[in-house]
Write a protein that holds these residues in place. Structure first.
Motif, PDB file in Angstrom:
ATOM      1  N   UNK A 164      -2.719  46.060 -16.339  1.00 54.98           N
ATOM      2  CA  UNK A 164      -1.473  46.710 -15.953  1.00 54.98           C
ATOM      3  C   UNK A 164      -0.532  45.709 -15.278  1.00 54.98           C
ATOM      4  N   UNK A 165       0.729  46.062 -15.238  1.00 49.64           N
ATOM      5  CA  UNK A 165       1.730  45.268 -14.537  1.00 49.64           C
ATOM      6  C   UNK A 165       2.746  46.198 -13.903  1.00 49.64           C
ATOM      7  N   UNK A 166       3.314  45.749 -12.807  1.00 52.21           N
ATOM      8  CA  UNK A 166       4.394  46.479 -12.150  1.00 52.21           C
ATOM      9  C   UNK A 166       5.527  45.496 -11.900  1.00 52.21           C
ATOM     10  N   UNK A 167       6.691  45.822 -12.431  1.00 51.27           N
ATOM     11  CA  UNK A 167       7.877  45.007 -12.212  1.00 51.27           C
ATOM     12  C   UNK A 167       8.712  45.677 -11.135  1.00 51.27           C
ATOM     13  N   UNK A 168       9.050  44.941 -10.085  1.00 51.11           N
ATOM     14  CA  UNK A 168       9.904  45.464  -9.036  1.00 51.11           C
ATOM     15  C   UNK A 168      11.205  44.675  -9.044  1.00 51.11           C
ATOM     16  N   UNK A 169      12.289  45.394  -9.272  1.00 55.33           N
ATOM     17  CA  UNK A 169      13.623  44.799  -9.383  1.00 55.33           C
ATOM     18  C   UNK A 169      14.440  45.270  -8.196  1.00 55.33           C
ATOM     19  N   UNK A 170      14.594  44.395  -7.198  1.00 56.69           N
ATOM     20  CA  UNK A 170      15.282  44.742  -5.953  1.00 56.69           C
ATOM     21  C   UNK A 170      16.769  44.487  -6.121  1.00 56.69           C
ATOM     22  N   UNK A 171      17.550  45.538  -6.096  1.00 57.75           N
ATOM     23  CA  UNK A 171      18.986  45.413  -6.289  1.00 57.75           C
ATOM     24  C   UNK A 171      19.768  45.632  -5.014  1.00 57.75           C
ATOM     25  N   UNK A 172      21.087  45.635  -5.158  1.00 61.67           N
ATOM     26  CA  UNK A 172      21.942  45.859  -4.000  1.00 61.67           C
ATOM     27  C   UNK A 172      21.979  47.300  -3.576  1.00 61.67           C
ATOM     28  N   UNK A 173      21.959  48.230  -4.562  1.00 63.08           N
ATOM     29  CA  UNK A 173      22.079  49.643  -4.243  1.00 63.08           C
ATOM     30  C   UNK A 173      20.855  50.471  -4.572  1.00 63.08           C
ATOM     31  N   UNK A 174      19.907  49.911  -5.315  1.00 63.86           N
ATOM     32  CA  UNK A 174      18.681  50.625  -5.658  1.00 63.86           C
ATOM     33  C   UNK A 174      17.611  49.604  -6.007  1.00 63.86           C
ATOM     34  N   UNK A 175      16.383  50.094  -6.122  1.00 64.35           N
ATOM     35  CA  UNK A 175      15.249  49.255  -6.512  1.00 64.35           C
ATOM     36  C   UNK A 175      14.504  49.956  -7.626  1.00 64.35           C
ATOM     37  N   UNK A 176      14.336  49.262  -8.747  1.00 64.38           N
ATOM     38  CA  UNK A 176      13.645  49.842  -9.900  1.00 64.38           C
ATOM     39  C   UNK A 176      12.206  49.334  -9.966  1.00 64.38           C
ATOM     40  N   UNK A 177      11.295  50.252 -10.251  1.00 62.55           N
ATOM     41  CA  UNK A 177       9.884  49.913 -10.455  1.00 62.55           C
ATOM     42  C   UNK A 177       9.492  50.353 -11.859  1.00 62.55           C
ATOM     43  N   UNK A 178       8.923  49.448 -12.635  1.00 57.52           N
ATOM     44  CA  UNK A 178       8.434  49.762 -13.978  1.00 57.52           C
ATOM     45  C   UNK A 178       6.931  49.528 -14.007  1.00 57.52           C
ATOM     46  N   UNK A 179       6.187  50.536 -14.396  1.00 61.16           N
ATOM     47  CA  UNK A 179       4.740  50.405 -14.559  1.00 61.16           C
ATOM     48  C   UNK A 179       4.440  50.371 -16.045  1.00 61.16           C
ATOM     49  N   UNK A 250      -6.166  47.200  -6.263  1.00 52.68           N
ATOM     50  CA  UNK A 250      -7.399  46.893  -5.530  1.00 52.68           C
ATOM     51  C   UNK A 250      -8.504  46.390  -6.450  1.00 52.68           C
ATOM     52  N   UNK A 251      -8.434  46.755  -7.734  1.00 52.50           N
ATOM     53  CA  UNK A 251      -9.434  46.313  -8.710  1.00 52.50           C
ATOM     54  C   UNK A 251      -9.043  44.993  -9.368  1.00 52.50           C
ATOM     55  N   UNK A 252      -7.930  44.412  -8.949  1.00 53.29           N
ATOM     56  CA  UNK A 252      -7.492  43.144  -9.517  1.00 53.29           C
ATOM     57  C   UNK A 252      -6.949  43.275 -10.925  1.00 53.29           C
ATOM     58  N   UNK A 253      -6.529  44.496 -11.301  1.00 53.63           N
ATOM     59  CA  UNK A 253      -6.075  44.745 -12.668  1.00 53.63           C
ATOM     60  C   UNK A 253      -4.570  44.951 -12.754  1.00 53.63           C
ATOM     61  N   UNK A 254      -3.840  44.655 -11.691  1.00 51.56           N
ATOM     62  CA  UNK A 254      -2.398  44.876 -11.669  1.00 51.56           C
ATOM     63  C   UNK A 254      -1.665  43.569 -11.393  1.00 51.56           C
ATOM     64  N   UNK A 255      -0.817  43.156 -12.317  1.00 55.52           N
ATOM     65  CA  UNK A 255       0.063  42.009 -12.099  1.00 55.52           C
ATOM     66  C   UNK A 255       1.355  42.517 -11.470  1.00 55.52           C
ATOM     67  N   UNK A 256       1.797  41.889 -10.402  1.00 55.32           N
ATOM     68  CA  UNK A 256       3.060  42.244  -9.769  1.00 55.32           C
ATOM     69  C   UNK A 256       4.096  41.185 -10.137  1.00 55.32           C
ATOM     70  N   UNK A 334       0.690  48.544  -2.774  1.00 56.59           N
ATOM     71  CA  UNK A 334      -0.024  48.042  -3.952  1.00 56.59           C
ATOM     72  C   UNK A 334      -0.408  46.589  -3.723  1.00 56.59           C
ATOM     73  N   UNK A 335      -1.444  46.330  -2.945  1.00 55.09           N
ATOM     74  CA  UNK A 335      -1.795  44.949  -2.590  1.00 55.09           C
ATOM     75  C   UNK A 335      -2.459  44.200  -3.737  1.00 55.09           C
ATOM     76  N   UNK A 336      -1.640  43.761  -4.688  1.00 57.34           N
ATOM     77  CA  UNK A 336      -2.147  42.950  -5.786  1.00 57.34           C
ATOM     78  C   UNK A 336      -2.529  41.564  -5.268  1.00 57.34           C
TER      79      UNK A 336
END
Length: 369
Positions: A164-179, A250-256, A334-336
């Protein structure tokens, strides 16, 4: 996504940069895409950014770039409107973009606007002013498309050894998370061609501009910083827990993957760069322990020290701590193992989609390099 330091980045060094994209088998809809110059303009709450590129082997070559911090959303949280000063700053930047597009001979353009124009009461008035002043027709995209474009832009950095992967896109007015995931389990979410499966996305209505305006961005004490982190965690928690992201982490299966000026700035600080260098930052990897130390270092250095830092600067000195709080909120939940740094996002996603639609890489296969 917010931008690294510097009011204006007109980086012609990128003319030698080839950015990879998804492998693709597109349909050819337009003639001779290899001769077409493409433009992608991303107007966010904080930044106005432009890329001009032409197709290359399984990617594209950037021939011109422009970025300016315009703070279009300054005061939007309290007043609900784009201020006259913010409007004028942004219109000036758009005029520069329009001149570059014309000078380069760009014939395929997509220009999008995000959170500030979605929220502002006078957003339509601004879009009309932009059309009159610059000739640019800006398209306001919704949060779902914004998240999808961020995924397209970051695709080359995905580690397929992680389920799995989670993309976090920190913007000026919002923050998008894609799983997203690399397996083939059924999902109600859309599946992108030749790509991992998008599982879910979430738009957090908090970005660096509104957090900095409400909590302060100059001298940020530890208790104030912790309050920012707590507010963002409260907004993110229902989404990440609903889909089990903490368990995958926690299982080491998530790329951030982090795509924003916050993460690229932290990386520049860590590398002690005398000047921001995209080629060194994009694709870098930071352990989560290091991300925590860097965030605290930036918070504690004070406003003047942040202004003086070559990878932060005056235009980001009051915003970067808020970005660190957003990033910390996510990795506390989500402590990757670490964070993959992406200096790429919406513009790259826009370019990829236009080129794929035009059959750019099929044309290369047919005609050779």
């Amino acid at each position: 996504m917010d931008e690294p330091a510097g009011e204006v980045r007109d980086d012609r060094r990128q003319s030698e940069t080839v950015l990879g994209v998804f492998p693709a088998q597109p349909r050819s809809r337009r003639p001779q895409p290899q001769r077409t110059l493409y433009g992608a303009l991303d107007l966010g709450t904080n930044n106005c950014r432009l890329l001009i590129a032409r197709p290359a082997a399984q990617g594209f070559r950037v021939v011109d770039a422009f970025s300016r911090i315009v703070r279009l959303g300054q005061g939007l949280t309290s007043g609900g409107r784009i201020s006259p000063a913010a409007m004028q700053r942004t219109l000036s930047a758009l005029e520069v973009c329009a001149a570059k597009l014309q000078r380069r001979g760009v014939t395929r353009l997509r220009a999008v606007a995000t959170e500030a124009c979605r929220r502002a009461e006078n957003g339509r008035d601004f879009l009309e002013a932009a059309r009159v002043r610059s000739g640019l027709e800006l398209e306001v995209i919704d949060a779902e498309e914004e998240a999808s474009l961020a995924l397209y832009g970051c695709a080359p950095l995905l580690d397929r050894s992680k389920r799995h992967a989670a993309i976090i896109d920190i913007g000026g007015g919002s923050t998008e998370i894609v799983w997203l995931s690399h397996d083939t389990e059924a999902s109600e979410a859309a599946q992108l061609p030749d790509s991992p499966r998008v599982r879910a996305w979430h738009s957090v209505p908090l970005g660096v501009v509104d957090l900095a305006e409400r909590f302060g961005g100059h001298e940020v004490g530890r208790s104030t910083y912790d309050a920012m982190v707590a507010e963002v965690m409260a907004e993110m928690r229902p989404f990440v827990e609903r889909y089990g992201l903490p368990e995958w982490a926690s299982r080491g299966a998530l790329q951030m993957i982090g795509t924003s000026g916050t993460v690229t700035t932290l990386t520049g600080v860590h590398m002690e760069l005398p000047r921001y260098d995209r080629t060194r930052v994009d694709g870098a990897y930071l352990s989560l322990e290091l991300v925590g130390r860097l965030s605290e270092q930036v918070r504690a250095m004070g406003y003047r020290a942040r202004v003086a830092h070559p990878c932060i600067g005056r235009d980001r000195a009051d915003l970067v701590v808020a970005g660190c709080a957003i990033l910390e909120a996510f990795w506390r939940l989500c402590p990757a193992e670490g964070l993959t740094v992406a200096d790429r996002g919406l513009r790259e996603g826009l370019l990829y989609l236009m080129m794929r639609e035009d059959g750019a890489w099929s044309a290369q296969a047919d005609t050779g390099p």
